[in-house]
Write a protein that holds these residues in place. Sequence first.
Motif, short mmCIF file in Angstrom:
data_model
loop_
_atom_site.label_atom_id
_atom_site.label_comp_id
_atom_site.label_asym_id
_atom_site.label_seq_id
_atom_site.Cartn_x
_atom_site.Cartn_y
_atom_site.Cartn_z
N LEU A 70 -31.51 -72.36 44.32
CA LEU A 70 -30.97 -71.04 44.63
C LEU A 70 -29.81 -71.22 45.60
O LEU A 70 -29.97 -71.81 46.66
N CYS A 74 -26.76 -64.66 45.70
CA CYS A 74 -27.38 -64.49 44.40
C CYS A 74 -28.45 -63.40 44.47
O CYS A 74 -28.90 -63.02 45.56
N LEU A 76 -32.22 -62.61 42.64
CA LEU A 76 -33.29 -63.22 41.86
C LEU A 76 -34.32 -62.15 41.50
O LEU A 76 -34.79 -61.42 42.35
N GLN A 123 -31.89 -65.45 37.62
CA GLN A 123 -31.04 -65.56 38.81
C GLN A 123 -29.62 -65.15 38.43
O GLN A 123 -29.05 -65.65 37.47
N TYR A 124 -29.07 -64.22 39.18
CA TYR A 124 -27.69 -63.78 39.00
C TYR A 124 -26.86 -64.35 40.16
O TYR A 124 -27.11 -64.03 41.32
N SER A 125 -25.88 -65.19 39.85
CA SER A 125 -25.06 -65.82 40.88
C SER A 125 -23.70 -65.13 40.97
O SER A 125 -23.17 -64.64 39.96
#
Length: 296
Positions: A70, A74, A76, A123-125
């Motif tokens: 992670l 981000c 999650l 997960q969006y980064s």
Amino acid sequence: MKKNLLNYKGLYGDNNQRDFEDFVHHELLATRSKLYDWEINVHLHTDLFQIFIIDTGEGVLIQDNTRIKLEAPCILIIPTNTFHGFEFQSNISGEVFTISEQFIESIFKNIPLILLELNKVKQYSFNADSPDLNDFIYLKNKIIRAISEDNRYKKISLQSLFQLFFIGLHHLNTAFEDQKESSNNRTLGYFHAFQKLIKKTLPESKLIKEYASELRITPVHLNRVCQTLVQKTALQVVHEYCITEAKKHLLYTSYSISEISYKLHFKDPAYFSRLFKKQTGLSPNAFRSNNSQKES
């Protein structure tokens, strides 16, 4: 290894029974993590959904014996009934929202497409200067403020803000399949309801025609729904859930293979073992042994 799965009815470390119908909770990521030296053991929440918004620092998500890095910033998403654990660096900062499954479903009862997206860990980064990230930070702050307020419109405010938050994530989810996008709400609704029925009952104790009957459609219609959305038969969807549950017990408990098969309502441990090997390529014993070696 523990005999039973580490399953918290409430927040991590809290098994107090309470009414979770409209439960929405916020805390800083450090608040709970500090208490456990920044290591959160692998566990699940049966009826609680979580959003981690990580602003700075690093950590590792542990899921299905896989370590996922992670990196901030981000967002999650951890769905209900999902085994997960964390190893955080002490310099990590962020927020955690914990929301009841009932509350999430009340928000999107007419948009089952979003509910299907929220069924998986994701997960969006972001880049630090991303306009999308700024939008989510704005909504996050509005949600925190709404949680602390005590007025007659609090629930409606939170529903609206979370709607905007999750729809924003939906627009980022470019990998979502075209056939799901184009499916009508009724098809999506049937599939979501089928998934809920599978979770409520031990799958091997019910026939596909019984699931279909509860949905008030035919088995042929139910199979068509599953084929349209996930390219699997209804029985394959049930078996996939069974195998996922079996993996949890194999990885995180000391139950024998026979005990696991009976817990999942398989009448014959030998059939359970054959199905598990067909689905995963490994026998239950080999799966447990291989993953134990990874841990050591």
